[in-house]
Design a protein around this motif. Sequence first.
Motif, PDB file in Angstrom:
ATOM      1  N   TYR A   1      10.754 -15.816   3.247  1.00 15.08           N
ATOM      2  CA  TYR A   1      10.983 -14.494   3.554  1.00 15.08           C
ATOM      3  C   TYR A   1       9.260 -14.314   3.226  1.00 15.08           C
ATOM      4  N   LEU A   2       8.293 -14.953   2.534  1.00 16.40           N
ATOM      5  CA  LEU A   2       7.091 -14.723   2.438  1.00 16.40           C
ATOM      6  C   LEU A   2       6.437 -14.735   3.781  1.00 16.40           C
ATOM      7  N   ARG A   3       6.414 -15.491   3.857  1.00 15.25           N
ATOM      8  CA  ARG A   3       6.143 -16.278   5.304  1.00 15.25           C
ATOM      9  C   ARG A   3       6.097 -14.465   6.059  1.00 15.25           C
ATOM     10  N   GLY A   4       7.455 -13.900   6.589  1.00 18.02           N
ATOM     11  CA  GLY A   4       7.717 -12.513   7.495  1.00 18.02           C
ATOM     12  C   GLY A   4       6.611 -11.359   6.720  1.00 18.02           C
ATOM     13  N   HIS A   5       5.990 -11.429   5.226  1.00 20.10           N
ATOM     14  CA  HIS A   5       5.274 -10.086   4.749  1.00 20.10           C
ATOM     15  C   HIS A   5       3.814 -11.412   4.847  1.00 20.10           C
ATOM     16  N   VAL A   6       3.416 -11.878   5.164  1.00 22.75           N
ATOM     17  CA  VAL A   6       1.749 -12.778   4.777  1.00 22.75           C
ATOM     18  C   VAL A   6       1.419 -11.635   4.787  1.00 22.75           C
ATOM     19  N   ALA A   7       0.950 -10.300   5.855  1.00 17.56           N
ATOM     20  CA  ALA A   7       0.395  -9.257   6.112  1.00 17.56           C
ATOM     21  C   ALA A   7       0.108  -8.773   4.470  1.00 17.56           C
ATOM     22  N   GLU A   8       1.184  -8.262   3.804  1.00 20.19           N
ATOM     23  CA  GLU A   8       0.740  -7.806   2.836  1.00 20.19           C
ATOM     24  C   GLU A   8       0.911  -8.251   1.493  1.00 20.19           C
TER      25      GLU A   8
ATOM     26  N   ASN B   1       1.627 -23.262  -3.783  1.00 18.63           N
ATOM     27  CA  ASN B   1       2.712 -23.308  -5.028  1.00 18.63           C
ATOM     28  C   ASN B   1       2.985 -21.998  -5.117  1.00 18.63           C
ATOM     29  N   PRO B   2       4.521 -21.715  -4.346  1.00 16.07           N
ATOM     30  CA  PRO B   2       4.438 -20.370  -3.562  1.00 16.07           C
ATOM     31  C   PRO B   2       5.442 -18.967  -5.228  1.00 16.07           C
ATOM     32  N   LEU B   3       5.826 -20.467  -5.823  1.00 12.05           N
ATOM     33  CA  LEU B   3       6.801 -19.582  -7.569  1.00 12.05           C
ATOM     34  C   LEU B   3       5.951 -18.682  -8.330  1.00 12.05           C
ATOM     35  N   ARG B   4       4.904 -19.104  -7.687  1.00 12.55           N
ATOM     36  CA  ARG B   4       3.706 -18.615  -8.789  1.00 12.55           C
ATOM     37  C   ARG B   4       3.192 -16.960  -8.309  1.00 12.55           C
ATOM     38  N   ILE B   5       3.592 -16.735  -6.909  1.00  4.55           N
ATOM     39  CA  ILE B   5       3.694 -15.523  -6.511  1.00  4.55           C
ATOM     40  C   ILE B   5       4.332 -14.560  -7.143  1.00  4.55           C
ATOM     41  N   LEU B   6       5.299 -15.081  -7.728  1.00  6.30           N
ATOM     42  CA  LEU B   6       6.100 -14.271  -8.619  1.00  6.30           C
ATOM     43  C   LEU B   6       5.508 -13.799  -9.796  1.00  6.30           C
ATOM     44  N   ASP B   7       4.403 -14.412 -10.025  1.00  8.37           N
ATOM     45  CA  ASP B   7       4.363 -13.973 -11.405  1.00  8.37           C
ATOM     46  C   ASP B   7       2.498 -12.874 -10.794  1.00  8.37           C
ATOM     47  N   SER B   8       2.594 -12.673  -9.493  1.00  8.32           N
ATOM     48  CA  SER B   8       1.113 -11.926  -9.451  1.00  8.32           C
ATOM     49  C   SER B   8       1.135 -10.655 -10.094  1.00  8.32           C
ATOM     50  N   LYS B   9       0.344  -9.989 -10.608  1.00 11.45           N
ATOM     51  CA  LYS B   9       0.323  -8.764 -11.027  1.00 11.45           C
ATOM     52  C   LYS B   9      -0.170  -7.928  -9.880  1.00 11.45           C
TER      53      LYS B   9
ATOM     54  N   GLY C   1       0.767  -4.538  -4.355  1.00  8.75           N
ATOM     55  CA  GLY C   1       1.743  -4.951  -3.059  1.00  8.75           C
ATOM     56  C   GLY C   1       2.456  -5.903  -3.088  1.00  8.75           C
ATOM     57  N   ASP C   2       1.393  -7.180  -3.871  1.00 11.12           N
ATOM     58  CA  ASP C   2       2.426  -7.800  -3.977  1.00 11.12           C
ATOM     59  C   ASP C   2       3.894  -7.783  -4.826  1.00 11.12           C
ATOM     60  N   ARG C   3       3.752  -7.085  -5.794  1.00 10.38           N
ATOM     61  CA  ARG C   3       5.082  -6.179  -6.187  1.00 10.38           C
ATOM     62  C   ARG C   3       5.795  -5.631  -5.521  1.00 10.38           C
ATOM     63  N   ALA C   4       5.141  -5.162  -4.492  1.00  3.67           N
ATOM     64  CA  ALA C   4       6.352  -4.265  -4.161  1.00  3.67           C
ATOM     65  C   ALA C   4       6.683  -5.435  -2.788  1.00  3.67           C
ATOM     66  N   THR C   5       6.082  -6.351  -2.567  1.00  2.00           N
ATOM     67  CA  THR C   5       6.848  -7.357  -1.621  1.00  2.00           C
ATOM     68  C   THR C   5       7.635  -8.184  -2.440  1.00  2.00           C
ATOM     69  N   LEU C   6       7.544  -8.074  -3.462  1.00  2.00           N
ATOM     70  CA  LEU C   6       8.685  -8.855  -4.245  1.00  2.00           C
ATOM     71  C   LEU C   6       9.887  -8.626  -3.986  1.00  2.00           C
ATOM     72  N   ARG C   7      10.114  -7.120  -4.416  1.00  2.00           N
ATOM     73  CA  ARG C   7      11.700  -6.544  -4.645  1.00  2.00           C
ATOM     74  C   ARG C   7      12.516  -6.572  -4.105  1.00  2.00           C
ATOM     75  N   ASN C   8      11.996  -6.916  -2.754  1.00  2.00           N
ATOM     76  CA  ASN C   8      13.104  -7.859  -1.786  1.00  2.00           C
ATOM     77  C   ASN C   8      13.273  -8.915  -1.198  1.00  2.00           C
ATOM     78  N   ALA C   9      12.375  -9.660  -2.092  1.00  2.00           N
ATOM     79  CA  ALA C   9      12.630 -11.034  -2.243  1.00  2.00           C
ATOM     80  C   ALA C   9      13.634 -11.465  -2.529  1.00  2.00           C
ATOM     81  N   PRO C  10      13.878 -13.222  -2.299  1.00  2.00           N
ATOM     82  CA  PRO C  10      15.478 -13.784  -2.473  1.00  2.00           C
ATOM     83  C   PRO C  10      14.894 -14.011  -4.322  1.00  2.00           C
ATOM     84  N   ARG C  11      16.023 -13.871  -4.425  1.00  2.00           N
ATOM     85  CA  ARG C  11      15.903 -14.381  -6.640  1.00  2.00           C
ATOM     86  C   ARG C  11      16.484 -15.335  -6.329  1.00  2.00           C
ATOM     87  N   PHE C  12      16.274 -15.827  -7.549  1.00  2.00           N
ATOM     88  CA  PHE C  12      16.044 -17.278  -7.900  1.00  2.00           C
ATOM     89  C   PHE C  12      17.714 -17.545  -8.123  1.00  2.00           C
TER      90      PHE C  12
END
Length: 414
Positions: free
Chosen positions: A183-190, A202-210, A213-224
């Motif tokens: 999913y995130l590869r499809g949104h690398v630019a954001e 360490n992609p799981l760490r991205i969920l932790d990002s403050k 922009g990252d948080r907006a991208t994560l809103r539609n990311a697959p859920r654990f």
Amino acid sequence: MSHLQPVRGTRDLIGGTCRRFRHIARTAADTAALYGFEEIETPLLESSAVFLRTLGETSDVVSKQMYVFQDRGGDEITLRPEGTAGVARAFISEGLGQHLPLKLFYAGPMFRYERPQKGRYRQFQQFGVELLGVDSVQADIEVIAAAARVLRALKVDHLAKLQLNTIGDQESREAYRRNLVAYLRGHVAELSEDSRARLEKNPLRILDSKDDGDRATLRNAPRFEEFLNEASKAFFARLQDGLSGLGLAFEIDPLLVRGLDYYCHTVFEFTTDAIGAQNALLAGGRYDGLIKSMGGPPTPGVGWAAGTDRLELVIPELTPAPRPVSIVPLGEAAEREAPALGERLRAAGLRVDIGYGGNMSKRMKRADKIGARAAVILGEAELAKGVAQIKDLRQGTQREVALADLAKELARDD
Ligand code: AMP
């Protein structure tokens, strides 16, 4: 940097602040003891390898925050940035695997090179517990109950919310990681630069990002939760049942992951709105892979760490310390006698200050300044009679008391 200032991000804790820190550490230790946690004190210095392996080279702590230096013998040393890795190292080097399950409590300073702000320092204090050798969810429930009880004992439970999540077992995590990366590869630019760097390692760490922009991208990311296998789901369900059974309220935060790489299943945090940006008071989780990854026997573990500096910002005022009495000797003979009198009163459990130099008024001012409740005035005439004057500084009254009765009389007034 001026060399006569404390190093950036470090603080001098003085008087009442020190007392609040000590109150927190003592309350935490007493509460942990109710659960059978034994204290452990590991060194502030560890071989850097202890953290490189356990925290993972891509973690923020290892890549940016550790105080690392070569000692005079050429060894790579790190000032500990957190407590769990040192406890795990001690578990292995002290052969503590003979004594499972093992319940340990620690408290002390930690060091991280972070940008200082309110509630975030470069030297800060943590206390925490580790429960080693139990893979069942009972252990997770117990350590979270202990955390809640510490916060209650510190009278901050109404300010703290328990956030809970699961990151599943290894199989679930692998499945999730693959999907998240896709999913995130499809949104690398954001993605932010930091998150882009983490995408492969360490992609799981991205969920932790403050980063917003990252948080907006994560809103539609697959859920654990979509990738949890049955065993992981059952573990999480039992955890929630157990906590509810104890009357512990929680919220599930699907984006809650731990910054450290060795966690599985349970992740939790007690957060607060009372401090500002640094909202985590206490954080923990299960780390079944840690001790094995350090070369020890496979040993499950679960634990948490709390930030004493942040708790200090939110605990209520403490009841004031008992007020001392002040001995005010007047004249040479009385001055000679004052230390022995002070010792006798202290032996009876009284807090005693002795007014050093100056005339009567100067010494009375000192008594006032330190908040003394009474002054014991000892002049030549009193000494000759074997008495002293007790001046009650709260009421302004004064009475004469035999030296032999002083301790009893002062204790009665307290
Ligand atoms: P961590 O080891 O990062 O999970 O942190 C556990 C707890 O330690 C946090 O919830 C904070 O309360 C506290 N903490 C972490 N880093 C700092 C810091 N730099 N300054 C003050 N407290 C901290």
